[in-house]
Write a protein that holds these residues in place. Sequence first.
Motif, PDB file in Angstrom:
ATOM      1  N   HIS A  67       0.843  -1.194   0.000  1.00 55.44           N
ATOM      2  CA  HIS A  67       0.000   0.000   0.000  1.00 55.44           C
ATOM      3  C   HIS A  67       0.874   1.237   0.000  1.00 55.44           C
ATOM      4  CE1 HIS A  67      -3.610  -2.332   1.006  1.00 55.44           C
ATOM      5  NE2 HIS A  67      -2.751  -3.093   1.660  1.00 55.44           N
ATOM      6  N   LYS A  68       0.381   2.280  -0.656  1.00 50.55           N
ATOM      7  CA  LYS A  68       1.091   3.557  -0.633  1.00 50.55           C
ATOM      8  C   LYS A  68       0.307   4.543   0.214  1.00 50.55           C
ATOM      9  CE  LYS A  68       3.987   3.665  -4.632  1.00 50.55           C
ATOM     10  NZ  LYS A  68       4.517   4.512  -5.664  1.00 50.55           N
TER      11      LYS A  68
ATOM     12  N   LYS B  41      -1.604   7.600   0.696  1.00 46.84           N
ATOM     13  CA  LYS B  41      -2.310   8.549  -0.174  1.00 46.84           C
ATOM     14  C   LYS B  41      -3.256   9.450   0.619  1.00 46.84           C
ATOM     15  CE  LYS B  41      -0.988   7.143  -4.279  1.00 46.84           C
ATOM     16  NZ  LYS B  41      -0.091   8.070  -4.948  1.00 46.84           N
ATOM     17  N   LYS B  42      -3.398   9.149   1.900  1.00 48.96           N
ATOM     18  CA  LYS B  42      -4.336   9.927   2.719  1.00 48.96           C
ATOM     19  C   LYS B  42      -3.601  10.540   3.910  1.00 48.96           C
ATOM     20  CE  LYS B  42      -8.292   7.095   1.530  1.00 48.96           C
ATOM     21  NZ  LYS B  42      -9.233   6.090   1.954  1.00 48.96           N
TER      22      LYS B  42
ATOM     23  N   GLY C 249       2.911  13.045  -1.930  1.00 46.97           N
ATOM     24  CA  GLY C 249       2.064  12.157  -2.734  1.00 46.97           C
ATOM     25  C   GLY C 249       0.682  11.930  -2.138  1.00 46.97           C
ATOM     26  N   ILE C 250       0.331  12.710  -1.098  1.00 47.51           N
ATOM     27  CA  ILE C 250      -1.000  12.575  -0.480  1.00 47.51           C
ATOM     28  C   ILE C 250      -2.056  13.173  -1.416  1.00 47.51           C
ATOM     29  CG2 ILE C 250      -2.432  13.278   1.514  1.00 47.51           C
ATOM     30  CD1 ILE C 250      -0.022  11.504   2.382  1.00 47.51           C
ATOM     31  N   GLU C 251      -3.194  12.478  -1.558  1.00 45.26           N
ATOM     32  CA  GLU C 251      -4.259  12.984  -2.434  1.00 45.26           C
ATOM     33  C   GLU C 251      -5.483  13.442  -1.654  1.00 45.26           C
ATOM     34  OE1 GLU C 251      -4.781   9.667  -5.034  1.00 45.26           O
ATOM     35  OE2 GLU C 251      -2.854  10.030  -6.032  1.00 45.26           O
ATOM     36  N   ASP C 252      -5.782  12.749  -0.547  1.00 41.49           N
ATOM     37  CA  ASP C 252      -6.959  13.117   0.249  1.00 41.49           C
ATOM     38  C   ASP C 252      -6.515  13.603   1.626  1.00 41.49           C
ATOM     39  OD1 ASP C 252      -8.849  12.283  -1.684  1.00 41.49           O
ATOM     40  OD2 ASP C 252      -8.455  10.208  -1.118  1.00 41.49           O
TER      41      ASP C 252
ATOM     42  N   ASP D 221      -6.782   1.980   4.925  1.00 41.27           N
ATOM     43  CA  ASP D 221      -5.574   2.423   4.223  1.00 41.27           C
ATOM     44  C   ASP D 221      -4.540   2.971   5.217  1.00 41.27           C
ATOM     45  OD1 ASP D 221      -6.583   1.873   1.703  1.00 41.27           O
ATOM     46  OD2 ASP D 221      -7.650   3.789   1.629  1.00 41.27           O
TER      47      ASP D 221
ATOM     48  N   GLU E  69       7.451  13.259   3.249  1.00 42.29           N
ATOM     49  CA  GLU E  69       7.961  12.475   2.116  1.00 42.29           C
ATOM     50  C   GLU E  69       8.908  11.369   2.606  1.00 42.29           C
ATOM     51  OE1 GLU E  69       9.300  15.639  -0.486  1.00 42.29           O
ATOM     52  OE2 GLU E  69       9.411  14.213  -2.154  1.00 42.29           O
TER      53      GLU E  69
ATOM     54  N   ALA F  56       6.693   8.696   4.296  1.00 42.49           N
ATOM     55  CA  ALA F  56       5.857   7.957   3.338  1.00 42.49           C
ATOM     56  C   ALA F  56       6.720   7.026   2.509  1.00 42.49           C
ATOM     57  CB  ALA F  56       5.099   8.928   2.439  1.00 42.49           C
TER      58      ALA F  56
ATOM     59  N   ASN G 230       6.342   3.073   2.301  1.00 44.62           N
ATOM     60  CA  ASN G 230       6.069   2.390   1.028  1.00 44.62           C
ATOM     61  C   ASN G 230       6.961   1.173   0.835  1.00 44.62           C
ATOM     62  OD1 ASN G 230       4.107   4.277   0.603  1.00 44.62           O
ATOM     63  ND2 ASN G 230       5.295   5.506  -0.851  1.00 44.62           N
TER      64      ASN G 230
END
Length: 309
Positions: free
Chosen positions: A15-16, A18-19, A62-65, A137, A159, A162, A166
């Motif tokens: 899993h990466k 992302k949140k 790289g977080i999106e949410d 997640d 970063e 994360a 990863n």
Amino acid sequence: MFLDLGSGNTRKPMHKVKKAIIPAAGLGTRFLPATKTVPKEMLTIVDAPIIFYVVEEAIRAGIEDIVLIQGRGKTAIEDFFDTSYELEDKLQKDGKIHLFERLVKIREMANIISVRQKQPLGLGHAVLCGEKVVGRDPFAVLLGDEIMVSRAGEPTTTEILASHFNSTQSSTVAVMQVSDQEVSKYGIADVIPLKESLFKVKGFIEKPKPHQTTSRWALPGRYVFTSEIFSLLKSSTPGVLGEIQLTDSMNELAKKADFFAATFSSERHDAGDKFGYLKANIEIGLRHPELQVELKNYLIQIAKKLEQQ
Ligand code: G1P
């Protein structure tokens, strides 16, 4: 999610991160009277609010949410990341395209999801409020009043965490060294060095007295967790200061799963504290293309004046 086919025949889901959860529900009492009507996360550092720098750090990782945990009277934070039709229209009509583009960039930065923390029960409880959005997640936590200023080309603190997550799929938090006097202000990690800038964590303790731990590795407010932390938070009881402490559940997690801590090179400022806030303004001002020369000269001049007094 992607599949790691590298380890034998077993297909291990990787899993990466992302949140991210950004707790921003505090009352900001250290900053009264300013925070009586303005949330502390909205206080300005040069020309953007504190929360902008925190969200920017998350995006660079790289977080999106982004899940904002808010309390009452904090809607200005959501509005900051929303569209302001009249303002954008006026800026365009006035030909202030640079400013218009900057506002568009900010509102497009991230998907912001707001969650209310209805009672101020502590940082652990605030993080738990994000569970419904985060689900199973992995996720980062960035404290909403801590600013990390990294040099150009350097990875941000989130970063670093994360990217470590990863590759290991294990919870990883940032640590920094503090003095004996500062130990009782922070969560402290009991660590075993693995290699330069990376530790294995044996346990955590929230705001200990200096004699309660030999470690001087403190938590600056940047974390990446597996979703296992949620079940521990759910069964957590109030700890130091009568609050549900995130550190207590981190301690339990470190006892049952691999848990890592990493150092970082960014300058960290506690912008929820008066001196930290001033330092963050100076540091970011000194990197701002429009201000750096003038501000540097002014600081030199004022320092000389003070020496002569
Ligand atoms: C919180 C955490 C603590 C951490 C600190 C960083 O404490 O509980 O573990 O070291 O943030 O600023 P607070 O500052 O909210 O008392």
